[in-house]
Design a protein around this motif. Structure first.
Motif, PDB file in Angstrom:
ATOM      1  N   CYS A   1       0.854  -1.189   0.000  1.00 34.44           N
ATOM      2  CA  CYS A   1       0.000   0.000   0.000  1.00 34.44           C
ATOM      3  C   CYS A   1       0.890   1.238   0.000  1.00 34.44           C
ATOM      4  O   CYS A   1       1.976   1.222   0.564  1.00 34.44           O
ATOM      5  CB  CYS A   1      -0.900   0.013   1.235  1.00 34.44           C
ATOM      6  N   ASN A   2       0.405   2.306  -0.631  1.00 31.96           N
ATOM      7  CA  ASN A   2       1.175   3.544  -0.570  1.00 31.96           C
ATOM      8  C   ASN A   2       0.593   4.542   0.419  1.00 31.96           C
ATOM      9  O   ASN A   2       1.217   5.540   0.725  1.00 31.96           O
ATOM     10  CB  ASN A   2       1.353   4.170  -1.953  1.00 31.96           C
ATOM     11  N   ILE A   3      -0.633   4.250   0.922  1.00 32.31           N
ATOM     12  CA  ILE A   3      -1.267   5.105   1.930  1.00 32.31           C
ATOM     13  C   ILE A   3      -1.809   4.239   3.052  1.00 32.31           C
ATOM     14  O   ILE A   3      -2.364   3.168   2.809  1.00 32.31           O
ATOM     15  CB  ILE A   3      -2.420   5.936   1.324  1.00 32.31           C
ATOM     16  N   LEU A   4      -1.645   4.717   4.262  1.00 34.03           N
ATOM     17  CA  LEU A   4      -2.265   4.118   5.451  1.00 34.03           C
ATOM     18  C   LEU A   4      -3.174   5.186   6.044  1.00 34.03           C
ATOM     19  O   LEU A   4      -2.707   6.243   6.477  1.00 34.03           O
ATOM     20  CB  LEU A   4      -1.203   3.693   6.470  1.00 34.03           C
ATOM     21  N   TYR A   5      -4.480   4.922   6.006  1.00 33.22           N
ATOM     22  CA  TYR A   5      -5.438   5.850   6.608  1.00 33.22           C
ATOM     23  C   TYR A   5      -5.640   5.477   8.069  1.00 33.22           C
ATOM     24  O   TYR A   5      -6.031   4.358   8.384  1.00 33.22           O
ATOM     25  CB  TYR A   5      -6.777   5.805   5.876  1.00 33.22           C
ATOM     26  N   SER A   6      -5.368   6.442   8.949  1.00 33.98           N
ATOM     27  CA  SER A   6      -5.526   6.237  10.380  1.00 33.98           C
ATOM     28  C   SER A   6      -5.674   7.578  11.068  1.00 33.98           C
ATOM     29  O   SER A   6      -5.020   8.548  10.692  1.00 33.98           O
ATOM     30  CB  SER A   6      -4.301   5.515  10.953  1.00 33.98           C
ATOM     31  N   GLU A   7      -6.505   7.600  12.081  1.00 33.77           N
ATOM     32  CA  GLU A   7      -6.632   8.798  12.900  1.00 33.77           C
ATOM     33  C   GLU A   7      -5.579   8.805  14.007  1.00 33.77           C
ATOM     34  O   GLU A   7      -5.266   9.847  14.563  1.00 33.77           O
ATOM     35  CB  GLU A   7      -8.030   8.857  13.517  1.00 33.77           C
ATOM     36  N   ASP A   8      -5.038   7.645  14.318  1.00 30.29           N
ATOM     37  CA  ASP A   8      -4.202   7.489  15.509  1.00 30.29           C
ATOM     38  C   ASP A   8      -2.702   7.662  15.279  1.00 30.29           C
ATOM     39  O   ASP A   8      -1.941   7.661  16.238  1.00 30.29           O
ATOM     40  CB  ASP A   8      -4.425   6.106  16.127  1.00 30.29           C
ATOM     41  N   LEU A   9      -2.274   7.781  14.053  1.00 29.85           N
ATOM     42  CA  LEU A   9      -0.846   7.862  13.761  1.00 29.85           C
ATOM     43  C   LEU A   9      -0.501   9.263  13.271  1.00 29.85           C
ATOM     44  O   LEU A   9      -1.379  10.076  13.016  1.00 29.85           O
ATOM     45  CB  LEU A   9      -0.469   6.801  12.720  1.00 29.85           C
TER      46      LEU A   9
END
Length: 140
Positions: free
Chosen positions: A116-124
């Motif tokens: 993956c080239n993107i990691l969607y996260s609110e916590d990072l």
């Protein structure tokens, strides 16, 4: 890397959160787009965390039957990364170098393993780059 993106557990959880309609809408769109375009990816850890949160911590917890149905109809289609020795060792390296918790490091390692080239996260950390992976908070 590709146009594939990884969804952290918090994105899945927000898709059920009626208390924040904007976050819910954004989360649902990421999930739906990920399914339709076959670009959304999750790991065994995301599935496990979602089951724990949805059956124990939701304001109205999901029944096991409803949770199983959601896993079967939605999460199973994005579930690509499973536990492995290599994943654990990658998480160790990420934990040591970038100082994320071990569990967050597992999420990051899974996203990298899935190309993956993107990691969607609110916590990072929003906009942080780890190798070729960009962490983005979709709620910013």
């Amino acid at each position: 890397m590709s146009d594939r993106y990884f969804l952290d557990t918090n994105i899945i959880v927000y898709s059920f959160d009626v208390s924040d309609p904007q976050k819910q809408k954004t989360a649902k769109k990421l999930i739906t787009d990920g399914l339709i375009q076959n670009q959304g990816v999750i790991s065994y850890q995301v599935v496990q965390e979602f089951i724990n949160v949805s059956t124990r911590k939701f304001e109205t917890p999901l029944s096991i039957k409803d949770c199983r149905q959601y896993v079967d109809s939605v999460l199973d289609q994005m579930w690509e990364v499973y536990s492995s020795k290599d994943l654990v060792y990658s998480a160790f390296d990420i934990h040591e170098r970038w100082q994320y918790s071990f569990y967050d490091s597992l999420i990051i390692a899974a996203a990298i393993e899935a190309s993956c080239n993107i990691l969607y996260s609110e916590d990072l950390q929003h906009k942080q780059k780890i190798y070729s992976l960009q962490i983005l908070n979709p709620f910013v």
